[in-house]
Motif scaffolding. Sequence first.
Motif, mmCIF file in Angstrom:
data_model
loop_
_atom_site.group_PDB
_atom_site.id
_atom_site.type_symbol
_atom_site.label_atom_id
_atom_site.label_comp_id
_atom_site.label_asym_id
_atom_site.label_seq_id
_atom_site.Cartn_x
_atom_site.Cartn_y
_atom_site.Cartn_z
ATOM 1 N N ALA A 189 0.851 -1.203 0.000
ATOM 2 C CA ALA A 189 0.000 0.000 0.000
ATOM 3 C C ALA A 189 0.880 1.245 0.000
ATOM 4 O O ALA A 189 0.611 2.214 -0.716
ATOM 5 N N HIS A 190 1.934 1.204 0.779
ATOM 6 C CA HIS A 190 2.814 2.372 0.884
ATOM 7 C C HIS A 190 3.549 2.612 -0.431
ATOM 8 O O HIS A 190 3.612 3.734 -0.929
ATOM 9 N N GLU A 191 4.067 1.553 -0.998
ATOM 10 C CA GLU A 191 4.826 1.701 -2.243
ATOM 11 C C GLU A 191 3.913 2.136 -3.390
ATOM 12 O O GLU A 191 4.267 3.005 -4.187
ATOM 13 N N GLU A 192 2.736 1.523 -3.449
ATOM 14 C CA GLU A 192 1.824 1.888 -4.535
ATOM 15 C C GLU A 192 1.263 3.291 -4.369
ATOM 16 O O GLU A 192 0.756 3.877 -5.324
ATOM 17 N N GLY A 193 1.365 3.813 -3.146
ATOM 18 C CA GLY A 193 0.895 5.187 -2.919
ATOM 19 C C GLY A 193 1.969 6.233 -3.164
ATOM 20 O O GLY A 193 1.684 7.434 -3.144
ATOM 21 N N ALA A 194 3.205 5.778 -3.402
ATOM 22 C CA ALA A 194 4.318 6.735 -3.487
ATOM 23 C C ALA A 194 4.086 7.779 -4.582
ATOM 24 O O ALA A 194 4.287 8.977 -4.365
ATOM 25 N N TRP A 195 3.636 7.324 -5.740
ATOM 26 C CA TRP A 195 3.444 8.282 -6.844
ATOM 27 C C TRP A 195 2.352 9.296 -6.525
ATOM 28 O O TRP A 195 2.416 10.441 -6.975
ATOM 29 N N VAL A 196 1.368 8.879 -5.731
ATOM 30 C CA VAL A 196 0.282 9.791 -5.360
ATOM 31 C C VAL A 196 0.819 10.875 -4.420
ATOM 32 O O VAL A 196 0.571 12.069 -4.612
ATOM 33 N N ARG A 197 1.576 10.434 -3.424
ATOM 34 C CA ARG A 197 2.128 11.395 -2.462
ATOM 35 C C ARG A 197 3.077 12.367 -3.167
ATOM 36 O O ARG A 197 3.061 13.564 -2.907
ATOM 37 N N GLU A 198 3.855 11.805 -4.074
ATOM 38 C CA GLU A 198 4.795 12.638 -4.812
ATOM 39 C C GLU A 198 4.061 13.665 -5.678
ATOM 40 O O GLU A 198 4.439 14.836 -5.727
ATOM 41 N N ALA A 199 3.026 13.204 -6.367
ATOM 42 C CA ALA A 199 2.283 14.093 -7.264
ATOM 43 C C ALA A 199 1.650 15.238 -6.478
ATOM 44 O O ALA A 199 1.684 16.395 -6.908
ATOM 45 N N ALA A 200 1.079 14.912 -5.326
ATOM 46 C CA ALA A 200 0.423 15.953 -4.533
ATOM 47 C C ALA A 200 1.436 16.996 -4.073
ATOM 48 O O ALA A 200 1.160 18.196 -4.063
ATOM 49 N N MET A 201 2.616 16.517 -3.722
ATOM 50 C CA MET A 201 3.672 17.428 -3.269
ATOM 51 C C MET A 201 4.145 18.295 -4.442
ATOM 52 O O MET A 201 4.322 19.510 -4.293
ATOM 53 N N ALA A 202 4.328 17.659 -5.597
ATOM 54 C CA ALA A 202 4.783 18.405 -6.769
ATOM 55 C C ALA A 202 3.766 19.480 -7.130
ATOM 56 O O ALA A 202 4.123 20.620 -7.443
ATOM 57 N N PHE A 203 2.492 19.115 -7.042
ATOM 58 C CA PHE A 203 1.450 20.084 -7.373
ATOM 59 C C PHE A 203 1.440 21.236 -6.367
ATOM 60 O O PHE A 203 1.335 22.407 -6.747
ATOM 61 N N ALA A 204 1.580 20.901 -5.090
ATOM 62 C CA ALA A 204 1.586 21.946 -4.055
ATOM 63 C C ALA A 204 2.736 22.923 -4.295
ATOM 64 O O ALA A 204 2.574 24.145 -4.159
ATOM 65 N N GLU A 205 3.876 22.395 -4.677
ATOM 66 C CA GLU A 205 5.030 23.268 -4.919
ATOM 67 C C GLU A 205 4.808 24.153 -6.143
ATOM 68 O O GLU A 205 5.132 25.336 -6.140
#
Lengths: 95, 319, 249
Positions: free
Chosen positions: B289-305
Motif C-alpha cells: 500500500a505504501h509503495e503503490e501510494g508513493a506516486w500519489v504522495r509525490e504528485a500531490a507534493m509536486a502540485f503543491a510546490e
Amino acid sequence: MEKKNWPLWEVFIRSRQGLHHKHAGSLHAADEQMAIENARDVYTRRNEGISIWVVESKHIHASSPAESEALFDPANDKVYRHPTFYDIPDEIKHM
Amino acid sequence: MADITALEAHFQNTIDQEIKIEPKDWMPDAYRKTLIRQISQHAHSEIVGMLPEGNWITRAPSLRRKVALLAKVQDEAGHGLYLYSACETLGVERNELVEQLHDGRAKYSSIFNYPTLTWADIGVIGWLVDGAAIMNQVPLCRCSYGPYARAMVRVCKEESFHQRQGYEILLTLSKGTEAQRRMLQDAVNRWWWPSLMMFGPNDADSPHTAQSMKWKIKRFTNDELRQKFVDVCVDQAKLLNVTLPDPDLKWNEERGHYDFGEINWDEFWQVVKGHGPCNKERIDTRRRAHEEGAWVREAAMAFAEKQARRRAEESSQVA
Amino acid sequence: MNHLLNYTLQIADNALILGHRLSEWCGHGPILEQDIALTNLSLDLVGQARSLYQYAAKVEGHGRTEDDMAYLRDEMDFKNVLLVEQKNGDFGRTIVRQFLFDAYHLPFYEALQRSHDETLAAIAEKSLKEVTYHLRYSSEWMIRLGDGTEESHRRVQTALDELWRYTAELFQPSATDEAMLAEGIGVDLGAVKSRWESTVAEILRVATLQQPDSNWMQNGGKAGRHTEHLGYILAEMQYLQRVHPGAEW
C-alpha cells in the motif's frame, strides 16, 4: 524513492459557535486545502466541529520551557489583578 | 554531570507530582526512546490491525454491519494517526516510523498476525481483542507524557463503540442457527489464548516494566491487567453460551479472582519473532500500500510546490 | 412494471456498488489521511443506499428489507450504471471513476430535491450535502494528479481514456427514467448532462488533461446487463446471506 514527505500541520477546531478554536492534533497534507479536508475527515468524524484552522507546524513559534519561570512566575504575586484582593462590605450587591 | 543529575531529579519529581511532561520539556534520553518505541508500536498495531478486520468489510452480512465495521476500521486508521502524531512530538517523523515497521525493526501487537477466518472472528475481535486493548489503554490516558495521554483520551472515547459492536455480533450469532453457533465457538477457541497474550510476558519476564511504572508510562503490570481481563470475560462468555477453551479456568475464592491455565509462551515468542500465521502477509500488504501510494504522495507534493511558485510569481507581478 | 420501485433501486444500486468499491480501499490507501477520506466517501454512499433500499422495500410492499434488496437480488436485477462497478485500479483510477460519477451525482440530486415524491426529495436533500463534498474532493485530486508529476498525469489520463466509454450511460434514459420524468418524480437527464459536461470540461482543463474523443460507448447497467465485474462483487458481498438462508446477522 520519495523526495519529499507531506509536511505536518497543526489542527484547531471550533466545536460550536461562540467557542475558541482549540488544538485538536496534527496530520500530514501536501497543501493547505488538503490539510483542511484531512482535518475534516480525521478530527470531525463525530460532529466535533463547525470550523477548522490549520497551520503548518513549522510556522508555530513556542516559548521555551527553560524560560517559563521568568515568563510566568512574575504574574503569581500580582494579587491586585483579582477582584478578591479588594475589601467591599457585604451589603454592596452587584459588584 | 551534576547538571544531568539535577535535571533527572527534577524530571522524576515532576512525574511523581502527576504533572505531565510536554514535548519541549527536558527528558532523559531513555524516557524519550521508551516512549517512541511504545507509542510507535501502538500506532503500528492500529494500522496493521485494520487488515484482519478489513478482510470482512466487503463480506459483511448486512448493510448495518457493513457501515459499523467500516467506521470501526476507519477509527483504527484515525487512532494510528493520532498516535503517530504524538510520536512526532518526540522528534521523529512518521515516515521514519513507517519504514521501521516495513523493514521489521519495529514491532506491533502480535494478535494481528492471526487470520480472520469467519464472520464470527469480527465479533470476537471486537469482544476479546478490543476488550483487552481497552484494558491496556484506559490507564494510558493518565500516562505521564502529555501528547500520548491526550491521544489516548481520544482513542478510548472512540473505542467505546468497538467492543459493543463486536459483542452485539456475537450475541446475534449465539441466538442464531447451529452453523452460526458453531462459527462463534470456533472463533472463541482460536482467539482466547492470543488475546491473553496481548498483555505481554509475565511480570517476571518483563524487564522494562519497573522503569516504565516509575516513569508512569505504564500504570499496571502485565499480569494485573491480564487477571482483570479474565475476570470480566468469564461472565460475558456465559451470556454468549460459549466455553472458554481453558480447562483450568475456575473461580478462586481465596484470591477473589479466576485462576487460569498456563499461556503457551513458545507460541507467543514464535509469533513475536515473525513466525505467526500471517506476519509476512500483514507486512507485505502494508508495504505494498505504501509503495503503490508513493506516486500519489509525490504528485500531490509536486502540485503543491507548483501552486506555491505560481502564487509567488503572481504576487511579484502585482508588486 | 413498478417504475417508482425501479427508479429508487437504480439510484440505490449506484450508491451501494460505488460505496462497496470504495470500501475495498480501507486499509490500503496511499497515506493514512487519504485512507480515512476514501472510507468517509464509502460510508456516505452506503448510507444513501440504505435509505433508498428502505424506501424501495416500502414501495414494493412485500415486507422485504434493505438487506433483502442488497443481498438477495441477482446480477440482472441490479440497475447500477457500469461505471460504478469498474475496478478500483490505482488511486488515480479510483479518483477518475469517482469524479466522473460525482459530476453526475451532484446535479442529479439537486434536481431530485424537487421531485414530487417526498421521500426521494428528502433523501436527495440530505445526500446532496455529502455529494457536494465528494465532487470537491475528487475534483481537487483530478487537478493534483493531472497537474502533478509526469507519472501521475499519465496514470490519470490513461484511466480517463479507459473509463470514458462508461459515461454516456449516465444520461441515457431507461424506460423508468422516462416514466418518472413524465410524472414529475424523476430527473431530466438532459439537463444533468449539460451540467456534467461543463464541470468535466472545466476540471479537465485545469488538470491539464485531454478529454477523450472516443464515441464508443458501453451501456446496459440500468437494464441489468453488466460487465463481468458485478458478479464478483455480488459473490463476495452476498455470500453469507446466500450460504445461510434466513439467518439473522
